[in-house]
Design an enzyme around this catalytic site. Structure first.
Site, mmCIF file in Angstrom:
data_model
loop_
_atom_site.group_PDB
_atom_site.id
_atom_site.type_symbol
_atom_site.label_atom_id
_atom_site.label_comp_id
_atom_site.label_asym_id
_atom_site.label_seq_id
_atom_site.Cartn_x
_atom_site.Cartn_y
_atom_site.Cartn_z
ATOM 1 N N HIS A 113 0.832 -1.205 0.000
ATOM 2 C CA HIS A 113 0.000 0.000 0.000
ATOM 3 C C HIS A 113 0.866 1.255 0.000
ATOM 4 O O HIS A 113 0.634 2.181 -0.781
ATOM 5 C CB HIS A 113 -0.925 0.008 1.209
ATOM 6 C CG HIS A 113 -1.744 1.256 1.321
ATOM 7 N ND1 HIS A 113 -3.045 1.322 0.886
ATOM 8 C CD2 HIS A 113 -1.439 2.495 1.781
ATOM 9 C CE1 HIS A 113 -3.503 2.553 1.084
ATOM 10 N NE2 HIS A 113 -2.540 3.280 1.634
ATOM 11 N N GLU A 114 1.855 1.292 0.879
ATOM 12 C CA GLU A 114 2.694 2.489 0.965
ATOM 13 C C GLU A 114 3.479 2.711 -0.317
ATOM 14 O O GLU A 114 3.567 3.832 -0.827
ATOM 15 C CB GLU A 114 3.630 2.388 2.169
ATOM 16 C CG GLU A 114 2.927 2.395 3.505
ATOM 17 C CD GLU A 114 1.976 3.565 3.659
ATOM 18 O OE1 GLU A 114 2.287 4.662 3.170
ATOM 19 O OE2 GLU A 114 0.913 3.376 4.261
ATOM 20 N N HIS A 166 1.666 4.435 -3.078
ATOM 21 C CA HIS A 166 1.642 5.897 -3.055
ATOM 22 C C HIS A 166 2.763 6.455 -3.930
ATOM 23 O O HIS A 166 2.575 7.442 -4.647
ATOM 24 C CB HIS A 166 1.793 6.412 -1.626
ATOM 25 C CG HIS A 166 0.547 6.334 -0.814
ATOM 26 N ND1 HIS A 166 -0.612 6.991 -1.165
ATOM 27 C CD2 HIS A 166 0.270 5.676 0.337
ATOM 28 C CE1 HIS A 166 -1.542 6.745 -0.263
ATOM 29 N NE2 HIS A 166 -1.038 5.941 0.656
#
Length: 639
Positions: free
Chosen positions: A434-435, A438
């Site tokens: 998820h990170e 980004h």
């Protein structure tokens, strides 16, 4: 050469939905913010997007061709569309793996950038394919501020930002020196400050304010750890903040892996030389110049960071001359620093696997990926990802800072205090995925040199949603069907049912989120859950059509994934590069449809429309700042 041995885990059991979730509202908050709500300063969404279908009925756009370069095609389109506008070409254009060239242009006024006025042109086969536009169309100021010079000095602007946003930066001894690194006419670096992780910077730019007016501002850059801010303060009074962009993206959940979703679902295994030779030509432990006997290489550098500070090169990381990174870990071990070697190794492994997968799907050097040595493949190097395990700057969270191409990304993984003993987020590969996403979305949307294109509320929400979606798609197992639901954050948060309001599901009773639900939301993670729910529908429509590859990477035929899972991921990634700066849901949907047109000739048009329309993002869906209108309609040819 010794093989690299990395201790990591394989998933043996899928995580199912466990009834109705019970979200913890504390985990939906941002990580610092103090007394100032930075969301109140988000930039507005004013972009337009002309998809490939609308370009086909646009004679001026169709008439533009060039025998010289795709950059000339882009420049000619801007001149045709807005003949009175002045602009510059941003030096980050490239041709994607789908054959579409991406050119980004920035509007200028009196030679000064309008910092949120962007024009992106997508060119295929020498013709305009689609384009986005957020140029300012109002009255241009007659006076050149560089001549009149009636604006506040930059030090006053810095002090105004620090005061208004309550930043932990001391400015009593601040002074401004001319910056040699920026293209701006008035660009400075601030010396004599303390409290920021690096010297703050300032640049004179115009900004389109939320009310649509053009304002001269000082853009002040401050990296204070949990927030890496671009603050736009009025250049005349040095007091009023007109907008804030945060390079740091927070997560309030943990999720999925290739190997293991959480330590309760499998055993760690040893992998030998797990890198992809095309995506990581120097392996994971070399940058083409130096071979490292530790968790450092071309794609990332992983270490502990108990102080939470900005220094990392001399921080602790495991060393192994024989390259055997095998360290003990169990969930009963405590405190967390007793298994720091295993934690760093797991984080390094997961981030590198994801780098390699994204490379195969099109996130290459030209597109702005994260590599120290780009090996003459385009883009800007010197920007591997700084991977901090057990970072001491926070708990129960994680974040990723995405500066423009050529500057390292920074991932901070925290320990979680929601259980005894505490849990380490680095063992949740889904958090890392998820990170890292980004970084992917911020580099692709608006181009590698512009990390400000997912800062509006709806686009920021999609930034969160893409992270959820990519982690969920990677998490799918061999036995899963469209009836399989996935919750978020159960292990790290120690919370049955996860930390989202609803699990990801194709069942509208289990997950009732639709486009008009966004009208109720003012928080990016909530909005992101709606967007990821739509993408989950599209995912299963394409899996039902093309099947599902359960391997760790896709099989490609003429650059197109042969299965539905990786095809959906590829279309989502390609859509990020096509869409305008700060898109809304409708524009991002159109960009995914355009991505399919570019990649497959529109073979999956109806399946994509059906997935979006099921959750009210059909042909009649409309975006308005105050109210969104839903639609379950699909094109006539798809009925």
């Amino acid at each position: 050469m010794h093989g690299l041995l990395l201790a990591a885990g394989l998933l043996s059991l899928p995580l199912r939905a466990l009834g109705h979730p019970n979200p913890n509202p504390q985990m939906h908050t941002l990580s610092r913010r103090g007394a100032v709500d930075l969301d109140a300063f988000r930039l507005g969404q004013n972009a337009e997007y002309s998809n490939t279908a609308s370009v086909a009925s646009n004679p001026p756009a169709l008439s533009i061709r060039s025998t010289q370069s795709y950059v000339d095609v882009a420049k000619d389109l801007v001149k045709t569309t807005l003949p009175d506008a002045t602009f510059r070409v941003v030096n980050d254009h490239y041709v994607g793996t789908n054959g579409v060239a991406h050119v980004h242009l920035r509007q200028t006024v009196h030679g000064i950038d309008v910092d949120n006025a962007d024009f992106n042109v997508n060119v295929k086969d020498g013709k305009v394919f689609s384009f986005g536009n957020s140029f300012y169309k109002g009255k241009i100021p007659e006076e050149n501020p560089m001549v009149k010079r009636d604006h506040a000095d930059p030090v006053k602007a810095l002090k105004g930002v620090v005061s208004a946003l309550k930043l932990p930066v001391k400015t009593e001894k601040a002074s401004a020196a001319i910056s040699a690194q920026s293209q701006g006419q008035d660009a400075v670096v601030f010396k004599g400050t303390s409290g920021a992780l690096s010297d703050p910077k300032g640049e004179l730019v115009y900004l389109i304010k939320p009310d649509g007016e053009l304002s001269l501002t000082w853009k002040v850059e401050t990296d204070v750890g949990d927030n890496w801010l671009l603050s736009y303060i009025d250049a005349k009074d040095g007091k009023n903040i007109h907008g804030v962009v945060d390079y740091v993206a927070d997560a309030t959940y943990q999720v999925y892996p290739w190997g293991i979703n959480d330590p309760t679902e499998g055993e760690r295994e040893v992998f030998t030389d797990p890198w992809d030779g095309n995506a990581s030509e120097f392996t994971w432990i070399s940058d083409g110049r130096t071979r490292y006997p530790t968790t450092r290489g071309n794609n990332g550098i992983a270490q502990d960071n108990p102080s939470g500070g900005n220094q990392y090169e001399n921080n602790y990381r495991p060393m192994s001359d024989d390259l055997r990174f095998e360290y003990p870990y169990s969930t009963d071990m405590s405190p967390p620093d007793s298994y720091i070697d295993a934690s760093i190794t797991q984080l390094f492994y997961t981030a590198n696997v994801y780098h390699d997968l994204l490379y195969i799907l099109g996130f290459t050097e030209r597109a702005g990926n994260f590599e120290y040595n780009n090996n003459n493949q385009g883009g800007r190097g010197n920007d591997y990802v700084i991977l901090n395990s057990q970072d001491g700057s926070g708990t129960n969270n994680a974040n990723f800072a995405t500066p423009p191409d050529g500057q390292p990304g920074r991932m901070r993984m925290y320990t979680w205090t929601t259980s005894r003993p505490n849990r380490d987020g680095s063992f949740e590969a889904g958090i890392v995925i998820h990170e890292y996403t980004h970084g992917l979305s911020n580099r692709l949307c608006g181009g590698p040199s512009n990390s400000r294109c997912l800062n509006a509320l709806e686009s920021g929400g999609m930034g969160e949603g893409w992270g959820d979606f990519m982690a969920t798609a990677i998490r799918l197992k061999a036995g899963d069907t469209r009836e399989t639901d996935y919750t978020m954050g159960e292990w790290a948060a120690n919370q049955q049912g996860g930390i989202r309001q609803h699990p990801y599901s194709t069942n509208l009773q289990t997950n009732p989120l639709v486009y008009t639900t966004v009208n109720q939301y003012r928080e990016v993670h909530d909005i992101g859950t709606v967007w990821a729910s739509m993408l989950y529908e599209v995912l299963w429509n394409l899996i039902d059509k093309h099947g599902k590859n359960d391997g760790p990477k896709p099989e490609l035929r003429d650059g197109v994934p042969t299965d539905g899972k990786y095809l959906t991921m590829k279309l989502v990634i390609d859509g990020m590069a096509l869409q305008p700066c700060n898109p809304n849901f409708v524009q991002a949907r159109d960009a995914i449809l355009d991505a399919d047109e570019a990649l497959t000739g529109g073979e999956n048009k109806c399946e994509i429309w059906a997935g979006f329309a099921k959750r009210e993002l059909g042909t009649g869906a409309r975006y308005d700042r105050s109210r969104r209108t839903g639609s379950t309609d699909v094109p006539q040819e798809c009925q």
